[in-house]
Design a protein around this motif. Sequence first.
Motif, PDB file in Angstrom:
ATOM      1  N   CYS A  63     -63.358 -32.345  -8.688  1.00 29.34           N
ATOM      2  CA  CYS A  63     -63.704 -32.092 -10.090  1.00 29.34           C
ATOM      3  C   CYS A  63     -63.794 -30.572  -9.918  1.00 29.34           C
ATOM      4  O   CYS A  63     -65.110 -30.179  -9.685  1.00 29.34           O
ATOM      5  N   GLU A  95     -69.042 -38.286  -3.795  1.00 27.91           N
ATOM      6  CA  GLU A  95     -70.089 -38.839  -4.400  1.00 27.91           C
ATOM      7  C   GLU A  95     -70.941 -37.745  -5.245  1.00 27.91           C
ATOM      8  O   GLU A  95     -71.286 -38.041  -6.361  1.00 27.91           O
ATOM      9  N   ASN A  98     -68.810 -37.297  -8.332  1.00 25.92           N
ATOM     10  CA  ASN A  98     -68.795 -38.526  -9.075  1.00 25.92           C
ATOM     11  C   ASN A  98     -69.848 -38.354  -9.947  1.00 25.92           C
ATOM     12  O   ASN A  98     -70.086 -38.954 -11.207  1.00 25.92           O
ATOM     13  N   GLN A  99     -70.959 -38.086  -9.191  1.00 28.52           N
ATOM     14  CA  GLN A  99     -72.326 -38.080 -10.093  1.00 28.52           C
ATOM     15  C   GLN A  99     -72.803 -36.767 -10.981  1.00 28.52           C
ATOM     16  O   GLN A  99     -73.146 -37.135 -12.271  1.00 28.52           O
ATOM     17  N   ALA A 101     -70.267 -35.110 -12.645  1.00 27.82           N
ATOM     18  CA  ALA A 101     -69.347 -35.020 -13.619  1.00 27.82           C
ATOM     19  C   ALA A 101     -69.485 -36.579 -14.319  1.00 27.82           C
ATOM     20  O   ALA A 101     -68.554 -36.540 -15.229  1.00 27.82           O
ATOM     21  N   ASP A 102     -70.280 -37.406 -14.079  1.00 25.14           N
ATOM     22  CA  ASP A 102     -70.078 -38.750 -14.431  1.00 25.14           C
ATOM     23  C   ASP A 102     -68.860 -39.254 -14.383  1.00 25.14           C
ATOM     24  O   ASP A 102     -68.313 -39.749 -15.589  1.00 25.14           O
ATOM     25  N   LEU A 103     -67.896 -39.326 -13.491  1.00 22.88           N
ATOM     26  CA  LEU A 103     -66.482 -39.648 -13.320  1.00 22.88           C
ATOM     27  C   LEU A 103     -66.485 -41.423 -13.373  1.00 22.88           C
ATOM     28  O   LEU A 103     -65.608 -41.831 -13.631  1.00 22.88           O
ATOM     29  N   GLY A 104     -67.583 -42.140 -13.011  1.00 19.91           N
ATOM     30  CA  GLY A 104     -67.652 -43.427 -12.812  1.00 19.91           C
ATOM     31  C   GLY A 104     -66.505 -44.055 -11.943  1.00 19.91           C
ATOM     32  O   GLY A 104     -65.964 -45.029 -12.136  1.00 19.91           O
ATOM     33  N   ASP A 286     -82.625 -41.837  -7.303  1.00 20.47           N
ATOM     34  CA  ASP A 286     -82.889 -40.888  -8.506  1.00 20.47           C
ATOM     35  C   ASP A 286     -84.089 -40.260  -7.750  1.00 20.47           C
ATOM     36  O   ASP A 286     -85.093 -40.627  -7.004  1.00 20.47           O
TER      37      ASP A 286
END
Length: 286
Positions: A63, A95, A98-99, A101-104, A286
């Motif tokens: 990304c 990862e 992924n986290q 950019a909230d790519l799922g 988290d």
Amino acid sequence: MKIKVPATSANLGPGFDSIGLAVTCYLVLDVLGESSAWFIEHDLPGIPHDETNLLIQTALAVCPDLQPHRLRMRSEIPLARGLGSSSSVIVAGIELANQLADLGLSDDEKLEMATQIEGHPDNVAPAIFGNLVVASYLNQSLDKIVVDFPEAALVAYVPAYELKTSDSRQVLPDNLAFKEAVLGSSVANMVVAGLLTGDLTKAGRAMSQDRFHEPYRQALVPEFAAIRSLGQDHGAYATYLSGAGPTVMTMLPVGQKSAFLEAIKSQFPDQVLDLAVDCKGVCVED
């Protein structure tokens, strides 16, 4: 947010570039917050702290318009020792993107990306999925099977010297005779069959008969023969070069681990890791 990626032990003898096992030694990445520029805290010598770091480069390849963040990386995984240190960084970078950019992304999508970057799936696959992964990557087609590993203890001897994968590959032959290749394939088949059926005795015996890389690389790891002999004295299923080496992995019955650990630590001066199979792969907290 915290991203945790396990180390990996690849090949397991003849499973060259296609079989890998996740083990309980970890890279941990803490995402500390947004920043005006990328910066990654760590204490690894010679590794950059800015966007030229492999982890950040990987995230930006996934990304490119990610907001820069300040990160902290801690790694128990020895560098350039055959335990998937670069693969763990690649998986962590994917990862991270992924986290942030909230790519799922699905695990299969992560594996596709990681394999394209790494070139083969043997280390990145177990780093993503955990457990034992058998995978193939041919003509841009990627297939994998994830299975539980039979109960066993794992002890890694990590020499003080590095052995880069590129250097370790230089000792491999350009070609194998047809009969030798068939023999190597039959041995690899037996390893997979033994692992899938839980027969570590037969799987381990086949691991020691590899024809694809260990006969050529063992000379680069002078401790190998002595550790294999020591393992045999303690009822080990197998002793093999982890990845491209120089780490030597011994797989043995759980009840034999303590005695073997004591013996190997008394005879060899370098780092010894008491490991088990990681069953989770990359995870986010988290």
